[in-house]
Design an enzyme around this catalytic site. Structure first.
Site, mmCIF file in Angstrom:
data_model
loop_
_atom_site.group_PDB
_atom_site.id
_atom_site.type_symbol
_atom_site.label_atom_id
_atom_site.label_comp_id
_atom_site.label_asym_id
_atom_site.label_seq_id
_atom_site.Cartn_x
_atom_site.Cartn_y
_atom_site.Cartn_z
ATOM 1 N NE ARG A 151 -27.350 -7.591 -21.535
ATOM 2 C CZ ARG A 151 -27.746 -8.851 -21.629
ATOM 3 N NH1 ARG A 151 -27.834 -9.423 -22.823
ATOM 4 N NH2 ARG A 151 -28.047 -9.538 -20.542
ATOM 5 C CG HIS A 242 -29.302 -0.495 -19.970
ATOM 6 N ND1 HIS A 242 -29.014 -1.565 -20.794
ATOM 7 C CD2 HIS A 242 -29.486 -1.033 -18.728
ATOM 8 C CE1 HIS A 242 -29.006 -2.682 -20.101
ATOM 9 N NE2 HIS A 242 -29.304 -2.386 -18.854
ATOM 10 C CE1 TYR A 277 -36.288 -4.333 -15.667
ATOM 11 C CE2 TYR A 277 -35.417 -6.556 -15.721
ATOM 12 C CZ TYR A 277 -35.295 -5.229 -16.023
ATOM 13 O OH TYR A 277 -34.168 -4.768 -16.669
#
Length: 298
Positions: A151, A242, A277
């Site tokens: 992150r 991001h 994902y």
């Protein structure tokens, strides 16, 4: 106790006890301030006694301010946390907390960029920076996001003592959860290059990535640099820092990584957060099929 004291105690709890990120602290304090001011609350007892009807009325008022579904859901989460803290302060049970369901939010799939785009962004950010050391810095940060799945806050939290980077790095993520991520040679080289060019002394217990005036680098400066590169490359607005982390996850999954391993690499508390994902990868495969299959071009 006055309203300012309530907010100070709430801030200290978020920062010290809960170890929330600066962004979360700001958002939760803002939500608390609005609730306290508009409902004229000046004690933990009054906050602990709030009922579902009053909170719904407050959120309805916030809707009138123009708050959308996502923002309303976030504000409700902040209010629930505040009331839970108020109940603890007064010795009451969590069972007394109001039960309110937030608005339904349609979650969009993350929008990854292609491997070539990720590389081009990092290279262009470096080439177009105002100074060589700033270009090396921004490239190193972006490679940490794409190459290690960090992150942006995690990358910017690295200290001088973390260099030189080894083949693995211990990262402290959300909820103070620690994980080990592998570091590719290209990332090691990029960070080493930046450290060698940085005009500010990099001390062991201070921020590794520095701003132009020597202070800790802000997320906004990284976002600004990437936005400039995104426009130059003709990429969509979803190509954010991001998105590089999303790309890391999507490309690993497409290459055969299993979900449990991916969960560990990303630092997700639950497998459910990682499973999105699989949908992204399926969507990417479908796009590839449509672009490549001859009958789709008839």
């Amino acid at each position: 106790m006055n309203k300012a004291n309530l907010l100070e105690e709430w801030k200290a709890h978020l920062e010290q006890d809960r170890r929330r990120s600066p962004h979360t602290v700001r958002a939760y304090l803002s939500a608390a301030n609005l609730l306290i001011e508009r409902r004229d609350l000046d004690s933990w007892q009054k906050l602990a006694e709030l009922d579902s009807g009053t909170i719904r009325l407050h959120l309805a008022d916030r809707r009138q301010d123009g708050l959308g579904n996502s923002s309303t859901a976030r504000e409700l989460s902040a209010i629930k946390a505040l009331i839970k803290f108020a109940l603890a302060q007064t010795g009451a049970s969590d069972a007394n907390a109001p039960r309110i369901r937030g608005p339904r939010i349609k979650k969009g799939l993350p929008r990854p960029v292609t491997p070539d785009d990720a590389t081009n962004i990092a290279d262009l950010v470096e080439a177009t920076a105002s100074d060589d050391w700033i270009g090396a810095r921004d490239r190193a940060v972006l490679l940490l996001l794409y190459g290690a799945g960090l992150r942006i806050a995690e990358a910017l939290s690295l200290k001088g003592g973390d260099i030189p980077l080894e083949t693995t790095l211990s990262v402290t993520g959300k909820g103070n959860k620690q994980r080990i991520v592998p570091i590719l040679p290209i990332i090691q080289e990029a960070v080493t290059e930046y450290a060698g060019l940085c005009p500010w002394p990099i001390k062991q217990d201070e921020a590794l990535f520095r701003g132009a005036r020597g202070g800790p680098l802000s997320q906004g400066m990284v976002q600004k640099a990437m936005a400039k590169a995104r426009v130059a490359l003709g990429l969509p607005s979803t190509a954010t820092p991001h998105a590089l982390r999303h790309s890391f996850a999507t490309h690993l999954l497409g290459a055969g990584a299993d979900l449990r391993s991916l969960q560990e690499l990303l630092g997700h508390a639950s497998l459910g957060s990682t499973q999105i994902y699989t949908k992204v990868d399926a969507a990417t495969l479908l796009d590839t099929y449509r672009d490549a299959h001859p009958r789709e071009k008839d």
